[in-house]
Write a protein that holds these residues in place. Structure first.
Motif, mmCIF file in Angstrom:
data_model
loop_
_atom_site.group_PDB
_atom_site.id
_atom_site.type_symbol
_atom_site.label_atom_id
_atom_site.label_comp_id
_atom_site.label_asym_id
_atom_site.label_seq_id
_atom_site.Cartn_x
_atom_site.Cartn_y
_atom_site.Cartn_z
ATOM 1 N N TYR A 34 31.167 -8.435 -12.209
ATOM 2 C CA TYR A 34 31.118 -9.716 -11.496
ATOM 3 C C TYR A 34 30.217 -10.721 -12.214
ATOM 4 O O TYR A 34 30.484 -11.921 -12.184
ATOM 5 C CB TYR A 34 30.683 -9.533 -10.041
ATOM 6 N N LEU A 35 29.166 -10.230 -12.854
ATOM 7 C CA LEU A 35 28.314 -11.131 -13.647
ATOM 8 C C LEU A 35 29.119 -11.739 -14.793
ATOM 9 O O LEU A 35 29.081 -12.962 -15.015
ATOM 10 C CB LEU A 35 27.098 -10.367 -14.192
ATOM 11 N N VAL A 36 29.870 -10.896 -15.521
ATOM 12 C CA VAL A 36 30.703 -11.392 -16.623
ATOM 13 C C VAL A 36 31.777 -12.340 -16.092
ATOM 14 O O VAL A 36 32.047 -13.392 -16.690
ATOM 15 C CB VAL A 36 31.340 -10.217 -17.409
ATOM 16 N N LEU A 37 32.382 -11.998 -14.954
ATOM 17 C CA LEU A 37 33.399 -12.877 -14.357
ATOM 18 C C LEU A 37 32.812 -14.239 -13.999
ATOM 19 O O LEU A 37 33.427 -15.280 -14.257
ATOM 20 C CB LEU A 37 34.001 -12.232 -13.101
ATOM 21 N N PHE A 38 31.634 -14.229 -13.399
ATOM 22 C CA PHE A 38 31.022 -15.487 -12.979
ATOM 23 C C PHE A 38 30.660 -16.353 -14.189
ATOM 24 O O PHE A 38 30.964 -17.550 -14.219
ATOM 25 C CB PHE A 38 29.779 -15.215 -12.128
ATOM 26 N N VAL A 39 30.038 -15.733 -15.196
ATOM 27 C CA VAL A 39 29.629 -16.491 -16.386
ATOM 28 C C VAL A 39 30.854 -16.997 -17.144
ATOM 29 O O VAL A 39 30.922 -18.173 -17.526
ATOM 30 C CB VAL A 39 28.718 -15.633 -17.298
ATOM 31 N N SER A 40 31.838 -16.115 -17.360
ATOM 32 C CA SER A 40 33.032 -16.542 -18.107
ATOM 33 C C SER A 40 33.820 -17.593 -17.330
ATOM 34 O O SER A 40 34.339 -18.548 -17.917
ATOM 35 C CB SER A 40 33.925 -15.339 -18.442
ATOM 36 N N GLY A 41 33.885 -17.448 -16.000
ATOM 37 C CA GLY A 41 34.590 -18.442 -15.180
ATOM 38 C C GLY A 41 33.930 -19.807 -15.240
ATOM 39 O O GLY A 41 34.602 -20.832 -15.385
ATOM 40 N N PHE A 43 32.012 -20.900 -17.625
ATOM 41 C CA PHE A 43 32.128 -21.402 -18.994
ATOM 42 C C PHE A 43 33.528 -21.948 -19.266
ATOM 43 O O PHE A 43 33.693 -23.061 -19.762
ATOM 44 C CB PHE A 43 31.778 -20.281 -19.979
ATOM 45 N N MET A 44 34.563 -21.179 -18.922
ATOM 46 C CA MET A 44 35.928 -21.579 -19.288
ATOM 47 C C MET A 44 36.407 -22.785 -18.477
ATOM 48 O O MET A 44 37.227 -23.557 -18.956
ATOM 49 C CB MET A 44 36.903 -20.406 -19.149
ATOM 50 N N ALA A 45 35.871 -22.966 -17.267
ATOM 51 C CA ALA A 45 36.268 -24.117 -16.456
ATOM 52 C C ALA A 45 35.821 -25.431 -17.092
ATOM 53 O O ALA A 45 36.402 -26.483 -16.830
ATOM 54 C CB ALA A 45 35.691 -23.981 -15.052
ATOM 55 N N ARG A 46 34.789 -25.363 -17.943
ATOM 56 C CA ARG A 46 34.265 -26.574 -18.598
ATOM 57 C C ARG A 46 34.867 -26.802 -19.991
ATOM 58 O O ARG A 46 34.580 -27.811 -20.617
ATOM 59 C CB ARG A 46 32.745 -26.464 -18.719
#
Length: 197
Positions: A34-41, A43-46
């Protein structure tokens, strides 16, 4: 003269203990996921659409979300086994603290399910057949509908950040455990340093 020592009785670990260890292992695997999902999400949204690895990052994010939901299903199954074995022997003491703990954990489980589902809703709203699991296209859970993109985006955003707030509450309520694990990690890292002559 030697005396015979009584043989030590070798006992197998109890199944509840074993299941609890499985739960804790899954807890940390899922926490990392979930940490990786939150950080990657975030990041990729920007990222601008022109960035060449943007689509690959979205595919990775979705694959990890599907994998995490599989872990969640396994975790719920193990948790129900632990609860069944524990509470069929002795019912819980229905105290204020028990209700508080159960409410917080139930909320966390709901959010662990809701965040990926709202992600599916967002992905499927854009176009069909775009959620992949290691390249395998998964069936759509929601119909493609451009009119729902705004709702889907908002729901995924707010559910994810509300989940984060509940994770912070959970961390605060388990602060002693967090501190103990931090000390273990620091000691482990200290012991990994090479010894110089």
């Amino acid at each position: 003269m030697s005396t015979l020592q009584p043989a030590k009785k070798i006992t197998a670990p109890s199944r509840i203990n074993s299941a609890f260890k499985q739960l804790m292992s899954l807890h940390w695997v899922m926490a990392g996921s979930y940490l990786v999902l939150f950080v990657s999400g975030s990041f990729m949204a920007r990222l601008p659409r022109e960035v060449f690895f943007r689509n690959s990052l979205y595919d990775f994010h979705k694959t990890l979300a599907v994998l995490t939901m599989a872990f969640l299903t396994l975790r719920i199954f193990i948790l129900l086994q632990v609860w069944w074995k524990k509470y069929t022997k002795r019912p819980p003491k229905l105290s204020k603290q028990w209700f508080k703990t159960v409410s917080l954990h139930t909320s966390l489980y709901i959010f662990m399910w809701a965040v990926p589902i709202t992600g599916f809703f967002l992905s499927n709203s854009y176009k069909s057949d775009n959620v992949k699991f290691f390249g395998l296209i998964l069936p759509d859970l929601f119909p493609q509908n451009n009119a729902t993109i705004g709702i889907a985006r908002s729901s995924h955003f707010w559910v994810a950040y509300t989940f984060l707030a509940f994770i912070l509450l959970h961390t605060a309520s388990q602060w002693k455990v967090v501190r103990a694990n931090y000390r273990r990690l620091v000691n482990f890292l200290k012991n990994q340093r090479p010894i110089r002559d």
